[in-house]
Design a protein around this motif. Sequence first.
Motif, mmCIF file in Angstrom:
data_model
loop_
_atom_site.group_PDB
_atom_site.id
_atom_site.type_symbol
_atom_site.label_atom_id
_atom_site.label_comp_id
_atom_site.label_asym_id
_atom_site.label_seq_id
_atom_site.Cartn_x
_atom_site.Cartn_y
_atom_site.Cartn_z
ATOM 1 N N LEU A 265 -9.934 1.701 -3.275
ATOM 2 C CA LEU A 265 -10.288 1.391 -1.861
ATOM 3 C C LEU A 265 -10.768 0.077 -1.908
ATOM 4 O O LEU A 265 -11.812 -0.361 -2.230
ATOM 5 C CB LEU A 265 -10.796 2.384 -1.041
ATOM 6 C CG LEU A 265 -11.395 2.165 0.455
ATOM 7 C CD1 LEU A 265 -9.847 2.123 1.086
ATOM 8 C CD2 LEU A 265 -12.070 3.203 1.128
ATOM 9 N N ILE B 263 -1.533 7.744 7.065
ATOM 10 C CA ILE B 263 -2.680 6.945 6.464
ATOM 11 C C ILE B 263 -3.370 5.855 7.686
ATOM 12 O O ILE B 263 -2.808 5.691 8.669
ATOM 13 C CB ILE B 263 -2.179 6.040 5.421
ATOM 14 C CG1 ILE B 263 -1.479 4.944 5.627
ATOM 15 C CG2 ILE B 263 -1.641 6.887 4.446
ATOM 16 C CD1 ILE B 263 -1.294 3.952 4.766
ATOM 17 N N SER C 197 -11.431 8.197 1.540
ATOM 18 C CA SER C 197 -10.334 7.392 1.118
ATOM 19 C C SER C 197 -8.969 7.962 0.825
ATOM 20 O O SER C 197 -8.047 7.333 0.191
ATOM 21 C CB SER C 197 -10.988 6.626 -0.116
ATOM 22 O OG SER C 197 -11.395 7.765 -1.163
ATOM 23 N N SER D 181 1.692 5.434 0.485
ATOM 24 C CA SER D 181 1.181 6.432 1.289
ATOM 25 C C SER D 181 2.122 7.636 0.747
ATOM 26 O O SER D 181 3.007 7.431 -0.059
ATOM 27 C CB SER D 181 1.840 6.182 2.620
ATOM 28 O OG SER D 181 3.165 6.324 2.956
ATOM 29 N N ILE E 199 0.818 -1.066 0.113
ATOM 30 C CA ILE E 199 -0.049 -0.020 0.017
ATOM 31 C C ILE E 199 0.758 1.223 0.058
ATOM 32 O O ILE E 199 2.013 1.394 0.978
ATOM 33 C CB ILE E 199 -0.743 0.194 1.161
ATOM 34 C CG1 ILE E 199 -1.930 -1.251 1.186
ATOM 35 C CG2 ILE E 199 -1.703 1.394 1.335
ATOM 36 C CD1 ILE E 199 -3.013 -1.019 2.217
ATOM 37 N N LYS F 25 -6.624 3.688 3.667
ATOM 38 C CA LYS F 25 -6.070 3.012 2.523
ATOM 39 C C LYS F 25 -6.172 1.533 2.481
ATOM 40 O O LYS F 25 -5.783 0.714 1.415
ATOM 41 C CB LYS F 25 -4.610 3.362 2.373
ATOM 42 C CG LYS F 25 -4.215 4.668 2.135
ATOM 43 C CD LYS F 25 -4.787 5.379 1.110
ATOM 44 C CE LYS F 25 -4.638 6.709 0.828
ATOM 45 N NZ LYS F 25 -5.009 7.542 -0.442
#
Length: 269
Positions: A248, A193, A223, A37, A35, A227
């Motif tokens: 998302l 996040i 969103s 950020s 993921i 995350k």
Amino acid sequence: MKELNNKSITHVINSHYPNSYTVDDTGVYVREINIKSCCENKTEVRIAMITDAHLNTEKTEYEKALVNAMKLTACADQLVLCGDNVESVSSDENLALLKENVWNVYPDTITILGNHEYFYPFDSSTDALKEKIDRIWPHNPDYYSRLVGGKVLVVTADNARAVEYGNWTYYFTKDKCELLRADIEYARKNGYIILFFCHVGLTLLDKTVEANGEMLDIIKTNSDVIKGCFSGHGHKDGKAAINADDGLLQYWLCGCCEGKGHILFINVK
């Protein structure tokens, strides 16, 4: 960030988690996702998730699966257990397995409640179980958040309690919606996040329950900060779009008690 100690692995085809493998010496099944950020802090943060261990004295293989899975989480910055960790806190013997294998060994573990903590083996009222949970749980079992690695706010919210026994309507409460709003404001202000964890997946909840619909709307409309959403309960892997436009996703993970143990590593770049 620590690695998996150069363990021998075998890659597995998994349509939900393309980066999946089993660890050869124990058979623990691992999935990994990445993921991104926008944090100024560029240090990678790894969150480990395990769910549905269903610890109980009659199934020693469940305990072995959890112990082997948890040993691999030493490479993570935070471990989250996502509910149904034990077959009812009404059983002191089953609860002892949770204390011995989790809290005494990994005291920083965030431990979410599931429906099995509340309702099995059917020998206590939900009020009595809730009172016991409030006494023994190492953190707030209803709503809890923790900043990890200076960039990831791990948020957990209980939605596993039913309105009454036999009425399996899983639900959030309004106070949790307000707490999430406050955490979103805090995260946005500081450039963090949020990763959101609950036992029953958001897309499976009854939206006619007011707080369920409100919680989903909060997550959908924030969103830029939230995350990923992560759940167990169904004992199988899966993912579904919460916001199709911005990617998302709601993720589900197979129960740890199914086979030789299961882990999801969430790597925040």
